[in-house]
Design an enzyme around this catalytic site. Sequence first.
Site, PDB file in Angstrom:
ATOM      1  N   GLY A 173       2.774  -3.333  -0.645  1.00 17.41           N
ATOM      2  CA  GLY A 173       2.720  -1.897  -0.843  1.00 17.41           C
ATOM      3  C   GLY A 173       3.180  -1.534  -2.240  1.00 17.41           C
ATOM      4  O   GLY A 173       3.941  -2.279  -2.868  1.00 17.41           O
TER       5      GLY A 173
ATOM      6  N   GLN B 297       6.430   3.893  -8.818  1.00 17.33           N
ATOM      7  CA  GLN B 297       6.843   2.554  -9.250  1.00 17.33           C
ATOM      8  C   GLN B 297       6.146   2.109 -10.533  1.00 17.33           C
ATOM      9  O   GLN B 297       6.582   1.157 -11.165  1.00 17.33           O
ATOM     10  CB  GLN B 297       6.588   1.525  -8.149  1.00 17.33           C
ATOM     11  CG  GLN B 297       7.487   1.696  -6.942  1.00 17.33           C
ATOM     12  CD  GLN B 297       7.173   0.663  -5.896  1.00 17.33           C
ATOM     13  OE1 GLN B 297       6.333   0.869  -5.040  1.00 17.33           O
ATOM     14  NE2 GLN B 297       7.840  -0.474  -5.981  1.00 17.33           N
TER      15      GLN B 297
ATOM     16  N   CYS C 203      11.317  -5.083  -2.364  1.00 17.69           N
ATOM     17  CA  CYS C 203      10.635  -4.048  -3.132  1.00 17.69           C
ATOM     18  C   CYS C 203      10.242  -4.620  -4.488  1.00 17.69           C
ATOM     19  O   CYS C 203      11.027  -5.329  -5.116  1.00 17.69           O
ATOM     20  CB  CYS C 203      11.567  -2.853  -3.314  1.00 17.69           C
ATOM     21  SG  CYS C 203      10.858  -1.489  -4.236  1.00 17.69           S
ATOM     22  N   LEU C 204       9.028  -4.295  -4.920  1.00 15.14           N
ATOM     23  CA  LEU C 204       8.575  -4.786  -6.225  1.00 15.14           C
ATOM     24  C   LEU C 204       9.409  -4.221  -7.369  1.00 15.14           C
ATOM     25  O   LEU C 204       9.472  -4.815  -8.441  1.00 15.14           O
ATOM     26  CB  LEU C 204       7.093  -4.455  -6.423  1.00 15.14           C
ATOM     27  CG  LEU C 204       6.141  -5.143  -5.435  1.00 15.14           C
ATOM     28  CD1 LEU C 204       4.706  -4.670  -5.662  1.00 15.14           C
ATOM     29  CD2 LEU C 204       6.233  -6.655  -5.548  1.00 15.14           C
TER      30      LEU C 204
ATOM     31  N   HIS D 103       8.354   2.853   3.913  1.00 12.05           N
ATOM     32  CA  HIS D 103       8.993   2.404   2.666  1.00 12.05           C
ATOM     33  C   HIS D 103       8.290   3.040   1.468  1.00 12.05           C
ATOM     34  O   HIS D 103       8.935   3.556   0.545  1.00 12.05           O
ATOM     35  CB  HIS D 103       8.928   0.870   2.619  1.00 12.05           C
ATOM     36  CG  HIS D 103       9.428   0.249   1.356  1.00 12.05           C
ATOM     37  ND1 HIS D 103      10.543  -0.552   1.322  1.00 12.05           N
ATOM     38  CD2 HIS D 103       8.955   0.277   0.086  1.00 12.05           C
ATOM     39  CE1 HIS D 103      10.736  -0.979   0.078  1.00 12.05           C
ATOM     40  NE2 HIS D 103       9.778  -0.502  -0.690  1.00 12.05           N
ATOM     41  N   GLU D 104       6.946   3.011   1.470  1.00 11.43           N
ATOM     42  CA  GLU D 104       6.196   3.560   0.330  1.00 11.43           C
ATOM     43  C   GLU D 104       6.298   5.084   0.270  1.00 11.43           C
ATOM     44  O   GLU D 104       6.423   5.652  -0.823  1.00 11.43           O
ATOM     45  CB  GLU D 104       4.733   3.107   0.379  1.00 11.43           C
ATOM     46  CG  GLU D 104       4.538   1.603   0.291  1.00 11.43           C
ATOM     47  CD  GLU D 104       5.285   0.916  -0.847  1.00 11.43           C
ATOM     48  OE1 GLU D 104       5.461   1.537  -1.919  1.00 11.43           O
ATOM     49  OE2 GLU D 104       5.711  -0.237  -0.665  1.00 11.43           O
TER      50      GLU D 104
ATOM     51  N   HIS E 137       9.380   6.115  -1.432  1.00 15.02           N
ATOM     52  CA  HIS E 137       9.287   6.106  -2.896  1.00 15.02           C
ATOM     53  C   HIS E 137       8.807   7.459  -3.423  1.00 15.02           C
ATOM     54  O   HIS E 137       9.252   7.919  -4.475  1.00 15.02           O
ATOM     55  CB  HIS E 137       8.311   5.026  -3.381  1.00 15.02           C
ATOM     56  CG  HIS E 137       8.903   3.666  -3.515  1.00 15.02           C
ATOM     57  ND1 HIS E 137       9.921   3.367  -4.398  1.00 15.02           N
ATOM     58  CD2 HIS E 137       8.608   2.502  -2.890  1.00 15.02           C
ATOM     59  CE1 HIS E 137      10.227   2.090  -4.308  1.00 15.02           C
ATOM     60  NE2 HIS E 137       9.446   1.538  -3.387  1.00 15.02           N
TER      61      HIS E 137
END
Length: 174
Positions: A45, A50, A94-95, A136-137, A140
């Site tokens: 994701g 991000q 997380c990225l 989660h996304e 963000h």
Amino acid sequence: MKRSILIHPDPRLKKIAADVPDLSDELRALADDMLETMYAAPGIGLAAPQIGILDRLIVLDCVKEGEGEARPLVMFNPCVVAASDETNVYEEGCLSIPEQYAEVTRPKVVDVEWLDRDGNLQTETFDGLWATCVQHEIDHLDGKLFIDYLKPLKRQMITRKMQKLKRERARGNV
């Protein structure tokens, strides 16, 4: 085109993203770039904040390689419209917080509404990993990171590791 992913702490990751008023070819191209970036990372994701863009846009694909055909989803203005009382615990990463993982409790099942890349309203029920990922996304987009669910000491420890990683990358050591 692959984009650079912001690393925590970065003030842009804590800002609330703006609704996308109208879909454009530029936004569809951005979604394609985000999918390419997510797959290359590799991740399941990615949210527009991000990559430094404060628009309500997320992409996800929770089909693991070798476990079936890819199912990339592009969601403009996604929102959770219903959530189960039953919860799941997943070890999230997380990225924007590379190589750091922690268990987070979230609703097990969520109903999500969003606009697809053609501007059509979509609704789907997500369960398990898909439910965790979409929540989660969406977090963000609201300036929230998975570490915000952790106890302060663990959150501070991860933040210090990310600050060190950013310093090392700036020096070219990573």
